[in-house]
Design a protein around this motif. Sequence first.
Motif, PDB file in Angstrom:
ATOM      1  N   ALA A  47       0.850  -1.189   0.000  1.00 39.96           N
ATOM      2  CA  ALA A  47       0.000   0.000   0.000  1.00 39.96           C
ATOM      3  C   ALA A  47       0.886   1.240   0.000  1.00 39.96           C
ATOM      4  CB  ALA A  47      -0.917   0.010   1.226  1.00 39.96           C
ATOM      5  N   TYR A  48       0.581   2.194  -0.879  1.00 39.95           N
ATOM      6  CA  TYR A  48       1.437   3.366  -1.057  1.00 39.95           C
ATOM      7  C   TYR A  48       0.643   4.663  -0.959  1.00 39.95           C
ATOM      8  CZ  TYR A  48       5.054   0.173  -2.625  1.00 39.95           C
ATOM      9  OH  TYR A  48       5.984  -0.835  -2.679  1.00 39.95           O
ATOM     10  N   VAL A  49       1.305   5.664  -0.390  1.00 43.25           N
ATOM     11  CA  VAL A  49       0.752   7.002  -0.258  1.00 43.25           C
ATOM     12  C   VAL A  49       1.827   7.989  -0.711  1.00 43.25           C
ATOM     13  CG1 VAL A  49      -0.817   6.351   1.616  1.00 43.25           C
ATOM     14  CG2 VAL A  49       1.505   7.125   2.157  1.00 43.25           C
ATOM     15  N   LEU A  50       1.661   9.259  -0.384  1.00 44.30           N
ATOM     16  CA  LEU A  50       2.660  10.281  -0.697  1.00 44.30           C
ATOM     17  C   LEU A  50       3.514  10.558   0.535  1.00 44.30           C
ATOM     18  CD1 LEU A  50       0.216  12.352  -2.848  1.00 44.30           C
ATOM     19  CD2 LEU A  50       2.300  11.267  -3.687  1.00 44.30           C
ATOM     20  N   PRO A  51       4.668  11.205   0.385  1.00 44.54           N
ATOM     21  CA  PRO A  51       5.614  11.314   1.502  1.00 44.54           C
ATOM     22  C   PRO A  51       5.184  12.212   2.655  1.00 44.54           C
ATOM     23  CG  PRO A  51       6.759  11.528  -0.596  1.00 44.54           C
ATOM     24  CD  PRO A  51       5.303  11.617  -0.893  1.00 44.54           C
ATOM     25  N   LEU A  52       4.197  13.095   2.443  1.00 45.45           N
ATOM     26  CA  LEU A  52       3.737  13.998   3.495  1.00 45.45           C
ATOM     27  C   LEU A  52       2.221  13.894   3.642  1.00 45.45           C
ATOM     28  CD1 LEU A  52       5.875  17.201   2.796  1.00 45.45           C
ATOM     29  CD2 LEU A  52       6.187  15.556   4.668  1.00 45.45           C
ATOM     30  N   CYS A  53       1.738  14.320   4.824  1.00 45.51           N
ATOM     31  CA  CYS A  53       0.352  14.042   5.187  1.00 45.51           C
ATOM     32  C   CYS A  53      -0.679  14.743   4.312  1.00 45.51           C
ATOM     33  CB  CYS A  53       0.120  14.384   6.656  1.00 45.51           C
ATOM     34  SG  CYS A  53       0.367  16.110   7.097  1.00 45.51           S
ATOM     35  N   THR A  54      -0.546  16.049   4.084  1.00 45.41           N
ATOM     36  CA  THR A  54      -1.592  16.762   3.371  1.00 45.41           C
ATOM     37  C   THR A  54      -1.716  16.328   1.917  1.00 45.41           C
ATOM     38  OG1 THR A  54      -1.498  18.638   4.883  1.00 45.41           O
ATOM     39  CG2 THR A  54      -2.462  19.030   2.729  1.00 45.41           C
ATOM     40  N   PRO A  55      -0.620  16.122   1.170  1.00 41.79           N
ATOM     41  CA  PRO A  55      -0.782  15.563  -0.174  1.00 41.79           C
ATOM     42  C   PRO A  55      -1.519  14.224  -0.176  1.00 41.79           C
ATOM     43  CG  PRO A  55       1.409  16.497   0.061  1.00 41.79           C
ATOM     44  CD  PRO A  55       0.780  16.534   1.427  1.00 41.79           C
ATOM     45  N   ILE A 250      -5.135   2.809   7.520  1.00 39.55           N
ATOM     46  CA  ILE A 250      -3.970   3.031   6.665  1.00 39.55           C
ATOM     47  C   ILE A 250      -3.168   4.208   7.208  1.00 39.55           C
ATOM     48  CG2 ILE A 250      -5.229   4.540   5.068  1.00 39.55           C
ATOM     49  CD1 ILE A 250      -3.513   3.229   2.787  1.00 39.55           C
ATOM     50  N   GLY A 251      -1.872   4.230   6.914  1.00 38.97           N
ATOM     51  CA  GLY A 251      -1.017   5.343   7.322  1.00 38.97           C
ATOM     52  C   GLY A 251      -0.971   6.409   6.245  1.00 38.97           C
ATOM     53  N   ASP A 252      -0.658   7.665   6.637  1.00 37.92           N
ATOM     54  CA  ASP A 252      -0.632   8.755   5.655  1.00 37.92           C
ATOM     55  C   ASP A 252       0.763   9.013   5.085  1.00 37.92           C
ATOM     56  OD1 ASP A 252       0.634  10.100   7.749  1.00 37.92           O
ATOM     57  OD2 ASP A 252      -0.698  11.832   7.707  1.00 37.92           O
ATOM     58  N   ASN A 253       1.797   8.511   5.715  1.00 37.51           N
ATOM     59  CA  ASN A 253       3.178   8.548   5.214  1.00 37.51           C
ATOM     60  C   ASN A 253       4.044   7.785   6.201  1.00 37.51           C
ATOM     61  OD1 ASN A 253       2.804  11.920   6.080  1.00 37.51           O
ATOM     62  ND2 ASN A 253       4.127  10.622   7.310  1.00 37.51           N
ATOM     63  N   GLY A 254       5.327   7.737   5.945  1.00 41.86           N
ATOM     64  CA  GLY A 254       6.216   6.998   6.830  1.00 41.86           C
ATOM     65  C   GLY A 254       6.393   7.660   8.178  1.00 41.86           C
ATOM     66  N   SER A 255       7.041   6.958   9.080  1.00 42.20           N
ATOM     67  CA  SER A 255       7.296   7.469  10.434  1.00 42.20           C
ATOM     68  C   SER A 255       8.283   8.635  10.388  1.00 42.20           C
ATOM     69  CB  SER A 255       7.871   6.352  11.313  1.00 42.20           C
ATOM     70  OG  SER A 255       6.988   5.258  11.376  1.00 42.20           O
ATOM     71  N   PRO A 256       8.301   9.476  11.434  1.00 41.59           N
ATOM     72  CA  PRO A 256       9.270  10.582  11.485  1.00 41.59           C
ATOM     73  C   PRO A 256      10.704  10.071  11.388  1.00 41.59           C
ATOM     74  CG  PRO A 256       7.603  10.818  13.189  1.00 41.59           C
ATOM     75  CD  PRO A 256       7.414   9.457  12.597  1.00 41.59           C
ATOM     76  N   LYS A 272       9.581   9.766   6.749  1.00 39.80           N
ATOM     77  CA  LYS A 272       8.610  10.814   6.420  1.00 39.80           C
ATOM     78  C   LYS A 272       9.259  11.895   5.546  1.00 39.80           C
ATOM     79  CE  LYS A 272       5.799  14.490   8.427  1.00 39.80           C
ATOM     80  NZ  LYS A 272       5.238  15.107   9.651  1.00 39.80           N
ATOM     81  N   GLY A 273       8.561  12.286   4.495  1.00 38.15           N
ATOM     82  CA  GLY A 273       9.053  13.327   3.611  1.00 38.15           C
ATOM     83  C   GLY A 273       9.909  12.818   2.467  1.00 38.15           C
ATOM     84  N   LEU A 274      10.335  11.556   2.547  1.00 38.71           N
ATOM     85  CA  LEU A 274      11.166  10.968   1.499  1.00 38.71           C
ATOM     86  C   LEU A 274      10.299  10.162   0.541  1.00 38.71           C
ATOM     87  CD1 LEU A 274      14.128   9.655   3.699  1.00 38.71           C
ATOM     88  CD2 LEU A 274      13.951  11.861   2.514  1.00 38.71           C
ATOM     89  N   SER A 275      10.737  10.080  -0.712  1.00 37.39           N
ATOM     90  CA  SER A 275       9.965   9.330  -1.707  1.00 37.39           C
ATOM     91  C   SER A 275      10.342   7.855  -1.738  1.00 37.39           C
ATOM     92  CB  SER A 275      10.152   9.952  -3.091  1.00 37.39           C
ATOM     93  OG  SER A 275      11.521   9.989  -3.452  1.00 37.39           O
ATOM     94  N   GLY A 356       7.008  26.103   5.834  1.00 33.20           N
ATOM     95  CA  GLY A 356       7.832  25.043   6.395  1.00 33.20           C
ATOM     96  C   GLY A 356       8.204  23.958   5.410  1.00 33.20           C
ATOM     97  N   LYS A 357       7.991  24.198   4.128  1.00 36.02           N
ATOM     98  CA  LYS A 357       8.266  23.160   3.129  1.00 36.02           C
ATOM     99  C   LYS A 357       9.492  23.503   2.271  1.00 36.02           C
ATOM    100  CE  LYS A 357       4.822  20.959   4.717  1.00 36.02           C
ATOM    101  NZ  LYS A 357       4.683  21.839   5.881  1.00 36.02           N
ATOM    102  N   GLU A 358      10.345  24.376   2.787  1.00 34.55           N
ATOM    103  CA  GLU A 358      11.575  24.698   2.082  1.00 34.55           C
ATOM    104  C   GLU A 358      12.404  23.415   1.900  1.00 34.55           C
ATOM    105  OE1 GLU A 358      10.568  26.093   4.877  1.00 34.55           O
ATOM    106  OE2 GLU A 358      10.014  28.158   4.318  1.00 34.55           O
ATOM    107  N   GLY A 359      13.021  23.294   0.762  1.00 35.25           N
ATOM    108  CA  GLY A 359      13.822  22.108   0.481  1.00 35.25           C
ATOM    109  C   GLY A 359      13.082  21.044  -0.294  1.00 35.25           C
TER     110      GLY A 359
END
Length: 414
Positions: A47-55, A250-256, A272-275, A356-359
């Motif tokens: 099961a796959y989602v996107l790297p961050l919660c709101t997307p 289901i989870g919304d992205n990976g763990s911190p 979290k945040g990584l593809s 807060g999404k710089e980078g």
Amino acid sequence: MASDKPNIILILSDDLGYECLGCYGGESYQTPVLDGLSKEGMRFDHAYVLPLCTPTRLQLMTGKYNFRNWRAFGVMDPQERTFGHLMKEAGYKTCISGKWQMYSYNPPDFEPEWRGKGQLAEDSGFDEYCLWHTEHTEDKGSRYADPVIQQNGAYLEDTEGKYGPDIYTAYICDYIERHKDDPFFVYYPMALTHGPFEPTPHSQIWSENRHDNGVKYFKDMVEYMDVVIGRIVDKLDELGLRENTLLLFIGDNGSPRQVTSMINGREFQGGKGLSTDAGTRVPFVASWPGAIPPGSVCDDLIDCSDFVPTMMDMAGISLPEDDVFDGVSFLPQLKGETGAPREWIFAHHDPLPGWGKEGYYLKRWAQDKRWKLYDTGDLYDVVADELEEHPVVDGGAEAEAARRKLQPVLDRMK
């Protein structure tokens, strides 16, 4: 046996990778409720989602890849129709409780053009709501101890000394009680286990310092998440609704990334945040006694856009023909049938603009269970290289076949 129009409860954990659950081989946390749901129901291993919660939340709620409807981080187009609207039109009573964060995410001095933009909770297709972070970001307050919660248009005034997840869960249980004779759809976008990492009511320090902060509390948060899910399961049992209710977790992205856990005898750092898989491959467990063959494991690809068509399939109605949807129903797989498994999934991840999404920057990729191709041309064998450290340069016939399969997906998803 479940009726033709079962209840649906969709639970979305916040920042919880698959390595955290015992049913996936996780060894760091006690999750008996979710492990039990997996044992009596179905576990999905891809099961796959996107790297961050709101997307992820936008794609999950609308059934569309984000290039179709992304505006800004925490800003859902007020004209967008969610699964709340669709399920309500299908004859379901609808409730959302937990975390909203789809309206006015930016603080006053950052990209002010996005202030006061987005979709309000009361317009999202749900008959009732009990939510944190419904308005401006700087007004959101705590999601955990002494929480700031808006319930059907009014802020609760008696939350001092209380714990947010207890309130969100109690509201759901009350809603189920009140609508036990109606088909209902409940969406629980959890606050747990997202930072700040704070004590839970089961933490020893709760009574003396419930606002303490440290990654050491992540374990308590994971285990308390399991506890509150158990309360919903118990309410369904109490009311005799288990066999007529599909429960999806289901989870919304990976763990911190601050968190390292043990899974199947090895260390696993959150992504979290990584593809990579650590950021996008998540736990997905389904329970529907009498319909799902007990102890099932599904190895098919599942994408978070698939939930809208699956739920509409369960409701017995077709998706609106005047809109575009990207998901594929997995209802047959839930029933132990072959269905129409995906051959690939696609991701368009660009959390900008956003505070807060710089980078971060736009990333687009297509993948199957082994191969992953980015629109940069980089190809990875994610089975052999799960951290995606070594692009495949000369992978032979198999790698070339993967490119021929996945490149057309990227080409047509413009």
